[in-house]
Design a protein around this motif. Sequence first.
Motif, PDB file in Angstrom:
ATOM      1  N   PRO A 187     -10.244   2.599   9.847  1.00  0.00           N
ATOM      2  CA  PRO A 187     -10.803   1.847   8.717  1.00  0.00           C
ATOM      3  C   PRO A 187     -10.141   0.483   8.588  1.00  0.00           C
ATOM      4  O   PRO A 187      -9.070   0.236   9.141  1.00  0.00           O
ATOM      5  CB  PRO A 187     -10.457   2.743   7.518  1.00  0.00           C
ATOM      6  CG  PRO A 187     -10.160   4.081   8.087  1.00  0.00           C
ATOM      7  CD  PRO A 187      -9.597   3.836   9.449  1.00  0.00           C
ATOM      8  N   SER A 220      -7.989  -2.562   7.008  1.00  0.00           N
ATOM      9  CA  SER A 220      -6.666  -2.486   6.387  1.00  0.00           C
ATOM     10  C   SER A 220      -6.745  -2.730   4.886  1.00  0.00           C
ATOM     11  O   SER A 220      -7.275  -3.744   4.432  1.00  0.00           O
ATOM     12  CB  SER A 220      -5.728  -3.518   7.015  1.00  0.00           C
ATOM     13  OG  SER A 220      -5.522  -3.252   8.377  1.00  0.00           O
ATOM     14  N   GLN A 221      -6.201  -1.792   4.125  1.00  0.00           N
ATOM     15  CA  GLN A 221      -6.030  -1.997   2.685  1.00  0.00           C
ATOM     16  C   GLN A 221      -4.850  -2.909   2.415  1.00  0.00           C
ATOM     17  O   GLN A 221      -4.805  -3.607   1.422  1.00  0.00           O
ATOM     18  CB  GLN A 221      -5.782  -0.643   1.993  1.00  0.00           C
ATOM     19  CG  GLN A 221      -6.979  -0.056   1.292  1.00  0.00           C
ATOM     20  CD  GLN A 221      -6.569   1.093   0.386  1.00  0.00           C
ATOM     21  OE1 GLN A 221      -5.603   1.007  -0.358  1.00  0.00           O
ATOM     22  NE2 GLN A 221      -7.306   2.171   0.469  1.00  0.00           N
ATOM     23  N   GLU A 223      -4.898   2.977   6.832  1.00  0.00           N
ATOM     24  CA  GLU A 223      -5.382   1.684   6.342  1.00  0.00           C
ATOM     25  C   GLU A 223      -4.244   0.687   6.137  1.00  0.00           C
ATOM     26  O   GLU A 223      -4.330  -0.234   5.331  1.00  0.00           O
ATOM     27  CB  GLU A 223      -6.168   1.889   5.042  1.00  0.00           C
ATOM     28  CG  GLU A 223      -7.410   2.749   5.250  1.00  0.00           C
ATOM     29  CD  GLU A 223      -8.181   3.024   3.967  1.00  0.00           C
ATOM     30  OE1 GLU A 223      -8.066   2.218   3.029  1.00  0.00           O
ATOM     31  OE2 GLU A 223      -8.888   4.046   3.914  1.00  0.00           O
TER      32      GLU A 223
END
Length: 231
Positions: free
Chosen positions: A2, A4-5, A171
């Motif tokens: 996913p 990257s947060q 993430e």
Amino acid sequence: MPASQLIAFDADDTLWSNQSHFDHVEAQLFAILIRCGDPVVIGPHLYEVQRRNMQLFGYGAKSFMLSMIETAIQLTEGNVAGHEIQQIIDLGKRLLDYPIEPLPGVEQVLSTLKERGQPLMVLTKGDLFDQESKLARSGLGDFFDHVEIVSEKNEATYRRILAHYGVPISEFTMIGNSLKSDVLPVAQLGARAVHVPYHTNWIHEEVPAEQLEGVAFYEAASMTDVLSYLN
């Protein structure tokens, strides 16, 4: 994986130059202690003193200064002169206030990521006062949403920080110059690790080639190459 947060950047030798300043000071220490032997003798002794002292003093210029003084006392068998101790202290002080200039490509990368609304963090180890001072002197502080200064960067540290910020391991992206601190523990957790090599490394941060076998990480050609990877 996913998107990257959270993207974290190491500080020393990733955002700005650091090790080259320590190398310069170390060379001057060798000149002060020339009567005790060649650098090939003094260097390993200094590192061994540093390695032992890390358990008490941690990382950074102050720890290095104390280790240089202890090395001088040991190698001269206590006959180091007061003015030589003062020289060493003065060398250590220079490591605490040298001008900080961002490395090539750093401001471009941070600006681009910031414009995208990407949450950014400085995640570095070392002395709290010293690292906060470097960040302030660098002029890069406004790019970052979070700053974490830790005593060590290992899997436990990364797990704790990600749990604190509520960021899933999948993430998270860590970008740095140290294979030992910025790459291996992050990759072993299953997060993204990006290695941006610096032209000189401290021996303590070196990693045997066999430890990298099977480790998944991105080797960036330069800081600006990081953007290509993140895209």
